[in-house]
Design a protein around this motif. Sequence first.
Motif, PDB file in Angstrom:
ATOM      1  N   TYR A 420      24.438  37.724  21.950  1.00 50.24           N
ATOM      2  CA  TYR A 420      24.449  38.298  23.302  1.00 50.24           C
ATOM      3  C   TYR A 420      23.946  37.268  24.298  1.00 50.24           C
ATOM      4  CZ  TYR A 420      25.148  42.866  21.163  1.00 50.24           C
ATOM      5  OH  TYR A 420      25.665  43.932  20.467  1.00 50.24           O
ATOM      6  N   GLY A 421      24.751  37.056  25.358  1.00 50.25           N
ATOM      7  CA  GLY A 421      24.272  36.307  26.501  1.00 50.25           C
ATOM      8  C   GLY A 421      23.474  37.244  27.398  1.00 50.25           C
ATOM      9  N   SER A 467      32.450  46.621  29.159  1.00 51.42           N
ATOM     10  CA  SER A 467      32.564  45.223  28.760  1.00 51.42           C
ATOM     11  C   SER A 467      31.293  44.422  29.035  1.00 51.42           C
ATOM     12  CB  SER A 467      33.758  44.568  29.459  1.00 51.42           C
ATOM     13  OG  SER A 467      33.661  44.685  30.864  1.00 51.42           O
ATOM     14  N   TYR A 468      30.367  44.986  29.820  1.00 56.17           N
ATOM     15  CA  TYR A 468      29.073  44.357  30.075  1.00 56.17           C
ATOM     16  C   TYR A 468      27.970  45.397  29.875  1.00 56.17           C
ATOM     17  CZ  TYR A 468      31.260  40.204  32.131  1.00 56.17           C
ATOM     18  OH  TYR A 468      31.984  39.052  32.330  1.00 56.17           O
ATOM     19  N   TYR A 469      26.758  44.903  29.727  1.00 57.48           N
ATOM     20  CA  TYR A 469      25.572  45.760  29.611  1.00 57.48           C
ATOM     21  C   TYR A 469      24.656  45.495  30.812  1.00 57.48           C
ATOM     22  CZ  TYR A 469      27.023  46.096  24.708  1.00 57.48           C
ATOM     23  OH  TYR A 469      27.734  46.293  23.553  1.00 57.48           O
ATOM     24  N   LYS A 470      23.906  46.525  31.220  1.00 60.77           N
ATOM     25  CA  LYS A 470      22.965  46.369  32.316  1.00 60.77           C
ATOM     26  C   LYS A 470      21.775  47.286  32.067  1.00 60.77           C
ATOM     27  CE  LYS A 470      22.713  46.526  37.410  1.00 60.77           C
ATOM     28  NZ  LYS A 470      23.472  46.864  38.653  1.00 60.77           N
ATOM     29  N   ALA A 471      20.568  46.775  32.320  1.00 60.81           N
ATOM     30  CA  ALA A 471      19.368  47.578  32.094  1.00 60.81           C
ATOM     31  C   ALA A 471      18.288  47.149  33.073  1.00 60.81           C
ATOM     32  CB  ALA A 471      18.867  47.410  30.664  1.00 60.81           C
ATOM     33  N   ALA A 525      23.969  41.652  30.241  1.00 61.40           N
ATOM     34  CA  ALA A 525      24.256  41.071  28.928  1.00 61.40           C
ATOM     35  C   ALA A 525      25.735  41.232  28.625  1.00 61.40           C
ATOM     36  CB  ALA A 525      23.420  41.734  27.831  1.00 61.40           C
ATOM     37  N   ALA A 526      26.255  40.313  27.831  1.00 60.52           N
ATOM     38  CA  ALA A 526      27.627  40.388  27.330  1.00 60.52           C
ATOM     39  C   ALA A 526      27.610  40.045  25.852  1.00 60.52           C
ATOM     40  CB  ALA A 526      28.538  39.430  28.083  1.00 60.52           C
ATOM     41  N   GLN A 527      28.389  40.768  25.107  1.00 62.53           N
ATOM     42  CA  GLN A 527      28.479  40.467  23.682  1.00 62.53           C
ATOM     43  C   GLN A 527      29.414  39.281  23.477  1.00 62.53           C
ATOM     44  OE1 GLN A 527      30.801  42.634  20.286  1.00 62.53           O
ATOM     45  NE2 GLN A 527      28.815  43.645  20.440  1.00 62.53           N
TER      46      GLN A 527
END
Length: 603
Positions: A420-421, A467-471, A525-527
């Motif tokens: 993960y970036g 397609s992206y993660y955010k927290a 984050a991106a996988q």
Amino acid sequence: MAKRRSGSQSTAQDPTSARGFSRRAFLKLGAVGAAGAAAAGLAGCAPSGSGASADGAASGTAGSGASADGAISSSEAVIKLTDAMPTWSFMIPPDPVAENEIGETIENDIIVVGGGMSGFTTAVSAAEQGAKVTLFSASSAPISRGGSNYARNSKVMKELGIEPFDPVPFYYHEMRAASFAIDQRKWMRGYNNSEEAMDWMIDIARESGLEVIMERDNTFDLGPNYAHAFSTLGDSSMVSTGQQGAVEALEAKAKECGVQIVYDTKAEYLEREGDKTGRVTGVVASRMDGSGYVRFKANRAVVLATGDFSSNKEMLAAYCPMVLPLVGYEQGEIDYNTSFNLTGIYGGDGQKMGLWAGAAWQHAYPAAPMMQGAWGGSHEPCGFHMGLNVNMNTERYQREDISAPYSSNHLLSQPQHIAYGIWTANYPQAILDKGHEWYTFGMDYTLPALTPDELVAMWDAGVEDGSYYKADTLDDLADQLGLDAEKLKAVVARYNELCDAGVDEDFHKNPDFLVRIEEDGPFYAAQNYATFMTVMGGLRTSVNMEVCDENDEPIPGLFNVGAMVGDMYANTYNFAIPGNSYGINCLTFGYLLGRDLAAGRLG
């Protein structure tokens, strides 16, 4: 119909029941293929506990190299090459079709097998110079995939004011990356003739209503790279699929030039005179609807342009075993009308036919896979996210300033082949402040760089579509990614230390990409995962596209182009020259081969 062994890639046949494997066949295959067979457990062995060695001697006796308990001393272990050594099932040629089953013969000077970019390029180039050409394909129409086509220079580049570059340092870098396990003659012939071939293709594309655009360069691989893309929309939206338009333009040109085109017909095996010592005279093929067989008789040349072997699991095990974890082990059916598939397309039909007719495998081992890593959060067209990356053990595991194919390759050694970036919204401005503009995959050369606001908007939209993660917190991000929250916070803290110091003491990557992750978030984050697109290479091939035997002697009348050309790539196809395969293997080599065959320069 008479019964015959299938010439397909099916792995249902037991390879250990195959006919014997002679030393001559071993040399033809190359030691690596046989060694690979043994390593994969597909080469024959004495039954477990039989007490017999490869040469029939009893094991565990004095002088045998084995201890009393049967263990073999590594200093004594050897591979015994005997005539009884079995081979891979894909190397076993089919029985010839009975003459009364061949219902039709089609004769022409040049027979091209395959309806993709390389096949149509060769056919059109030859026909334009007066040659009589038949092209047949297992597909129902022209078929292609991808969209980048490299050339050192072109009329489009001149129109845009793009200067050609000095190949010396760049090509030396690429040859080092391939451990010099490639054919330098082909590389330089491709470079020297790519402008002429590309200008020829640009004319054909424009006649068909296609716009030829330039893709934006990478910066981390010593570029510039000069990839051309064909678009029906006048922008970069078709860069990844525009090759279909190009091959359809070539089909139209082929019809104009009088090329005979036959679809839905699959090549089964080559016909060669003199018990594999003479000239290749044609191809026996089957109708895809099951209606029978047809012989394509070549008065001058057979050109194989059948694509890769990425869907043949047994061939991958022999020649490119590293990608098997990404494609699975079950053998599926091949759809010859598939234009794009990340888990493999074709079954190595041409490569197998060449081996059956006496061709040797390429020198380079293993064959080079075309890997593709997801590059969410990257500022380079074919780059990886160059900020912090962690694997599934919540560890930073590499210097991140590498290309996506290299990172994909490296992910094969990481847990679950996933990383993960991770970054915050300050990342794009920091990259711009360091002098690096932000371009994404497939961007037209004439389009401006993306702004930080555009990027944040793109990531937020990606959060919505998954397609992206955010927290808002690292704890929440760790939960979403399945990582250890405490370890993630420690990794981020250490990374920020390095960013503050301006020196990556852990992996020594370029300080330009040391961008602090803001403590107050939000965190993106991106996988990043490893994917397999295709595999490059196959039959041993001369600089003139002649298919060669184990002595590097050309087989009279047999040629190949495209992805199956041997010894062009090694290690990993790395996208440092985006479009090198299409631009050189398919376009330039197809153009040169067609022209040379029409002129009678090759036998």
